[in-house]
Design a protein around this motif. Structure first.
Motif, mmCIF file in Angstrom:
data_model
loop_
_atom_site.group_PDB
_atom_site.id
_atom_site.type_symbol
_atom_site.label_atom_id
_atom_site.label_comp_id
_atom_site.label_asym_id
_atom_site.label_seq_id
_atom_site.Cartn_x
_atom_site.Cartn_y
_atom_site.Cartn_z
ATOM 1 N N LYS A 26 -3.948 -10.961 -18.540
ATOM 2 C CA LYS A 26 -4.545 -11.534 -19.896
ATOM 3 C C LYS A 26 -4.872 -13.105 -20.005
ATOM 4 O O LYS A 26 -5.903 -13.187 -20.081
ATOM 5 N N SER A 27 -3.577 -13.768 -19.884
ATOM 6 C CA SER A 27 -3.657 -14.930 -20.107
ATOM 7 C C SER A 27 -4.501 -15.808 -19.156
ATOM 8 O O SER A 27 -5.223 -16.640 -19.365
ATOM 9 N N THR A 28 -4.467 -15.426 -17.935
ATOM 10 C CA THR A 28 -5.368 -15.954 -16.731
ATOM 11 C C THR A 28 -6.724 -15.918 -17.129
ATOM 12 O O THR A 28 -7.522 -16.818 -17.139
ATOM 13 N N GLN A 29 -7.365 -14.718 -17.634
ATOM 14 C CA GLN A 29 -8.579 -14.334 -17.968
ATOM 15 C C GLN A 29 -8.873 -14.954 -19.103
ATOM 16 O O GLN A 29 -10.285 -15.620 -19.093
ATOM 17 N N GLU A 196 -9.567 -9.886 -7.274
ATOM 18 C CA GLU A 196 -9.468 -11.359 -7.358
ATOM 19 C C GLU A 196 -10.099 -12.013 -8.730
ATOM 20 O O GLU A 196 -10.982 -11.438 -8.972
ATOM 21 N N GLN A 197 -9.332 -13.023 -9.092
ATOM 22 C CA GLN A 197 -9.399 -13.775 -10.408
ATOM 23 C C GLN A 197 -10.774 -13.776 -10.776
ATOM 24 O O GLN A 197 -11.217 -13.583 -11.847
ATOM 25 N N GLY A 198 -11.577 -14.379 -9.586
ATOM 26 C CA GLY A 198 -12.936 -15.010 -10.008
ATOM 27 C C GLY A 198 -13.817 -13.715 -10.364
ATOM 28 O O GLY A 198 -14.619 -13.716 -10.960
ATOM 29 N N ALA A 199 -13.708 -12.476 -9.492
ATOM 30 C CA ALA A 199 -14.533 -11.608 -9.360
ATOM 31 C C ALA A 199 -14.262 -10.497 -10.995
ATOM 32 O O ALA A 199 -15.204 -10.297 -11.666
ATOM 33 N N ILE A 200 -13.059 -10.755 -11.317
ATOM 34 C CA ILE A 200 -12.547 -10.193 -12.643
ATOM 35 C C ILE A 200 -13.315 -11.021 -13.944
ATOM 36 O O ILE A 200 -13.739 -10.304 -14.814
ATOM 37 N N GLN A 201 -13.059 -12.076 -13.606
ATOM 38 C CA GLN A 201 -13.917 -13.070 -14.731
ATOM 39 C C GLN A 201 -15.337 -12.674 -14.715
ATOM 40 O O GLN A 201 -15.827 -12.697 -15.999
#
Ligand SMILES: Nc1ncnc2c1ncn2[C@@H]1O[C@H](COP(=O)(O)OP(=O)(O)OP(=O)(O)O)[C@@H](O)[C@H]1O
Ligand SMILES: [Mg+2]
Length: 215
Positions: A26-29, A196-201
């Motif tokens: 959550k916090s990352t996104q 991966e963080q970028g794909a989730i974003q």
């Protein structure tokens, strides 16, 4: 006490909440969405529950970090309710009325998932407390970051009162969140928190864009 939705006007900034078990990202996104909005010149406010206001910070400390205190389930529910009532009045409504995009790290669904499904409290009671605490404020969009409990547990630091709960508790919370999403598919969008963080974003921005374009 409730406001007439027509009086609230279309210029109200959208309220976007982020939900999911500990370590789901959550916090990352939220940080990445904030960066995106700032680059677009879109006024936004990032806040969290519990916390997000001076009283709430105190409540956050009590509920999450004071392992030495006894806090019964009903007391816990009311502490989250008290935090939310103050947060709505002091932070969320004013920012939304200014037309800001509000990104809130946990909100009403967390109480249903943790105190309702996790602790086994009556969901009807929790929804009632939520209605009073929010004065009818409902998120325009909720991003539910879903990941297996094992993945979240490895990622999170495991320090607070909830992080110390065992696997079955967190499994109930995860399933509770998924049930909320099933019941309210228009508002709650499930995004896998495993990739991966970028794909989730990218996936989150794809869901968020139509809401921003409506403004
Ligand atoms: N997609 C991802 N893949 C791998 N690691 C990730 C991913 N997203 C976040 N992380 C890492 O996992 C950890 C937890 O992420 P984060 O703090 O965003 O989760 P959270 O949902 O906010 O947790 P909490 O509920 O405890 O606040 C951080 O160290 C973060 O860098
Ligand atoms: Mg977090």
């Amino acid at each position: 006490m409730s406001k007439d939705p027509i009086d609230e006007g279309l210029s109200m900034g959208p309220l976007v909440t982020f939900e999911g078990i500990e370590g789901s990202g959550k916090s990352t996104q939220i940080g990445l969405v904030r960066k995106f909005l700032e680059k677009e010149g879109c006024p936004c406010l990032v806040t969290e529950e519990p916390g997000g206001n001076p009283l709430g910070e105190e409540i956050r400390r009590l509920v999450l970090n004071r392992g030495d205190l006894q806090i019964g389930p009903l007391t816990e529910l009311f502490l989250f309710g008290a935090d939310r009532a103050q947060h709505v009045v002091e932070v969320l409504r004013p920012a939304l009325e200014e037309g800001q995009v509000v990104l809130c790290d946990r909100f009403t669904d967390a109480t249903v998932a943790y105190q309702g499904y996790g602790r086994g409290m009556d969901i009807g009671l929790i929804e009632e407390v939520n209605r009073w605490a929010t004065d009818g404020l409902v998120p325009d969009l909720t991003i539910l970051l879903d990941c297996p409990v094992e993945v979240g547990m490895v990622r999170s630091r495991g320090g607070d009162r909830f992080e110390r709960e065992g696997y079955p508790f967190h499994q109930r919370v995860r399933e509770g969140y998924l049930r909320i999403a099933q019941q309210e598919p228009q508002r709650v969008k499930v995004v896998s928190g495993e990739g991966e963080q970028g794909a989730i974003q990218e996936e989150i921005l794809r869901i968020l864009r139509p809401l921003l374009e409506m403004r």
